[in-house]
Write a protein that holds these residues in place. Structure first.
Motif, PDB file in Angstrom:
ATOM      1  N   LEU A 244       0.825  -1.198   0.000  1.00 52.11           N
ATOM      2  CA  LEU A 244       0.000   0.000   0.000  1.00 52.11           C
ATOM      3  C   LEU A 244       0.866   1.256   0.000  1.00 52.11           C
ATOM      4  CD1 LEU A 244      -2.816   1.256   0.168  1.00 52.11           C
ATOM      5  CD2 LEU A 244      -2.678   1.042   2.645  1.00 52.11           C
ATOM      6  N   ASP A 245       1.962   1.230   0.746  1.00 51.61           N
ATOM      7  CA  ASP A 245       2.864   2.380   0.793  1.00 51.61           C
ATOM      8  C   ASP A 245       3.488   2.667  -0.568  1.00 51.61           C
ATOM      9  OD1 ASP A 245       2.367   2.779   3.478  1.00 51.61           O
ATOM     10  OD2 ASP A 245       4.162   1.694   4.141  1.00 51.61           O
ATOM     11  N   VAL A 246       3.895   1.615  -1.263  1.00 47.57           N
ATOM     12  CA  VAL A 246       4.509   1.785  -2.585  1.00 47.57           C
ATOM     13  C   VAL A 246       3.484   2.362  -3.558  1.00 47.57           C
ATOM     14  CG1 VAL A 246       5.519   0.552  -4.549  1.00 47.57           C
ATOM     15  CG2 VAL A 246       6.225  -0.013  -2.226  1.00 47.57           C
TER      16      VAL A 246
ATOM     17  N   ASN B 232       3.626  10.613  -6.592  1.00 48.01           N
ATOM     18  CA  ASN B 232       4.647  10.989  -7.567  1.00 48.01           C
ATOM     19  C   ASN B 232       4.056  11.362  -8.928  1.00 48.01           C
ATOM     20  OD1 ASN B 232       6.794  10.741  -5.809  1.00 48.01           O
ATOM     21  ND2 ASN B 232       7.292   8.659  -6.428  1.00 48.01           N
ATOM     22  N   LEU B 233       2.868  10.862  -9.235  1.00 43.40           N
ATOM     23  CA  LEU B 233       2.241  11.210 -10.513  1.00 43.40           C
ATOM     24  C   LEU B 233       2.033  12.714 -10.636  1.00 43.40           C
ATOM     25  CD1 LEU B 233      -0.435   8.399 -10.954  1.00 43.40           C
ATOM     26  CD2 LEU B 233       1.783   8.599 -12.097  1.00 43.40           C
ATOM     27  N   PHE B 234       1.810  13.391  -9.516  1.00 44.18           N
ATOM     28  CA  PHE B 234       1.599  14.836  -9.529  1.00 44.18           C
ATOM     29  C   PHE B 234       2.876  15.607  -9.846  1.00 44.18           C
ATOM     30  CE2 PHE B 234      -1.937  13.284  -6.998  1.00 44.18           C
ATOM     31  CZ  PHE B 234      -2.998  13.979  -7.561  1.00 44.18           C
ATOM     32  N   LEU B 235       4.011  14.952  -9.763  1.00 42.95           N
ATOM     33  CA  LEU B 235       5.293  15.607 -10.022  1.00 42.95           C
ATOM     34  C   LEU B 235       5.759  15.465 -11.468  1.00 42.95           C
ATOM     35  CD1 LEU B 235       7.151  14.446  -6.796  1.00 42.95           C
ATOM     36  CD2 LEU B 235       6.010  16.624  -7.196  1.00 42.95           C
TER      37      LEU B 235
ATOM     38  N   SER C 120       6.271  17.343  -1.316  1.00 42.21           N
ATOM     39  CA  SER C 120       6.371  18.560  -0.514  1.00 42.21           C
ATOM     40  C   SER C 120       7.140  19.652  -1.261  1.00 42.21           C
ATOM     41  CB  SER C 120       7.023  18.269   0.838  1.00 42.21           C
ATOM     42  OG  SER C 120       8.331  17.775   0.654  1.00 42.21           O
ATOM     43  N   ASP C 121       8.121  19.274  -2.080  1.00 42.30           N
ATOM     44  CA  ASP C 121       8.856  20.257  -2.875  1.00 42.30           C
ATOM     45  C   ASP C 121       7.950  20.905  -3.910  1.00 42.30           C
ATOM     46  OD1 ASP C 121      11.149  19.632  -1.488  1.00 42.30           O
ATOM     47  OD2 ASP C 121      11.929  18.301  -3.040  1.00 42.30           O
ATOM     48  N   ALA C 122       7.083  20.114  -4.518  1.00 40.28           N
ATOM     49  CA  ALA C 122       6.218  20.618  -5.579  1.00 40.28           C
ATOM     50  C   ALA C 122       5.058  21.429  -5.018  1.00 40.28           C
ATOM     51  CB  ALA C 122       5.669  19.471  -6.406  1.00 40.28           C
ATOM     52  N   VAL C 123       4.557  21.064  -3.847  1.00 37.48           N
ATOM     53  CA  VAL C 123       3.378  21.708  -3.288  1.00 37.48           C
ATOM     54  C   VAL C 123       3.756  22.890  -2.413  1.00 37.48           C
ATOM     55  CG1 VAL C 123       1.372  21.313  -1.799  1.00 37.48           C
ATOM     56  CG2 VAL C 123       2.109  19.545  -3.363  1.00 37.48           C
TER      57      VAL C 123
ATOM     58  N   THR D 248       8.793   2.105 -11.986  1.00 41.23           N
ATOM     59  CA  THR D 248      10.200   2.304 -12.338  1.00 41.23           C
ATOM     60  C   THR D 248      10.358   3.558 -13.190  1.00 41.23           C
ATOM     61  OG1 THR D 248      10.606  -0.076 -12.250  1.00 41.23           O
ATOM     62  CG2 THR D 248      12.192   1.257 -13.490  1.00 41.23           C
ATOM     63  N   PHE D 249       9.458   3.740 -14.164  1.00 41.06           N
ATOM     64  CA  PHE D 249       9.501   4.922 -15.020  1.00 41.06           C
ATOM     65  C   PHE D 249       9.291   6.190 -14.200  1.00 41.06           C
ATOM     66  CE2 PHE D 249       7.055   8.136 -17.336  1.00 41.06           C
ATOM     67  CZ  PHE D 249       7.965   8.469 -18.328  1.00 41.06           C
ATOM     68  N   VAL D 250       8.240   6.213 -13.387  1.00 39.13           N
ATOM     69  CA  VAL D 250       7.901   7.400 -12.606  1.00 39.13           C
ATOM     70  C   VAL D 250       9.035   7.738 -11.633  1.00 39.13           C
ATOM     71  CG1 VAL D 250       6.325   8.309 -10.833  1.00 39.13           C
ATOM     72  CG2 VAL D 250       5.410   7.138 -12.848  1.00 39.13           C
ATOM     73  N   THR D 251       9.569   6.734 -10.956  1.00 34.81           N
ATOM     74  CA  THR D 251      10.662   6.963 -10.010  1.00 34.81           C
ATOM     75  C   THR D 251      11.888   7.530 -10.711  1.00 34.81           C
ATOM     76  OG1 THR D 251       9.851   5.161  -8.625  1.00 34.81           O
ATOM     77  CG2 THR D 251      12.107   5.870  -8.254  1.00 34.81           C
TER      78      THR D 251
END
Length: 122
Positions: free
Chosen positions: A42-44, A51-54, A112-115, A100-103
């Motif tokens: 669930l955490d992953v 991360n999709l928002f980044l 937090s950096d993006a928001v 893997t792609f997103v990471t």
């Protein structure tokens, strides 16, 4: 009755057609990669969703296109400009590839950096 397993059968159906003979000797090798893919925690999955928002527009386009091709049932459209991805229903093998792609694209960036736009100094 297991809806998740029917989605996985679609992904593995092409490999099962390539094993017409020797189902007990050599074909076991081809059938093992799909079940070996671990189910993400669930955490992953939560980190993946965050991360999709980044992602940039092009990167997000790749993710959406991959999902449309591999498992379109996890996409839900809301009006003309909103798409919802049910991350929990992405098959494990597709999820691993996308994660893997997103990471790799997000790297050291964090949500937090993006928001965090309120802490700008003037």
């Amino acid at each position: 009755e297991e809806t998740g397993s029917s989605g996985n059968n679609k992904a593995s159906s092409s490999s099962s057609t390539k094993t017409p003979k020797g189902s007990s000797t050599g074909s076991g090798y081809r059938d093992t990669p799909s079940p070996v893919t671990p189910v993400p925690s669930l955490d992953v999955r939560a980190r993946f969703g965050s991360n999709l928002f980044l992602l940039s527009g092009v990167e997000m386009g790749y993710v959406i296109s991959t999902i449309e091709l591999e498992c379109p049932s996890v996409l839900e459209s809301w009006g003309d400009s909103k798409i919802e991805i049910n991350v929990d229903e992405i098959p494990s093998d597709v999820f691993q590839t996308l994660n893997t792609f997103v990471t790799s694209k997000v790297g050291q960036r964090s949500v937090s950096d993006a928001v965090d736009t309120t802490s700008t100094s003037s």
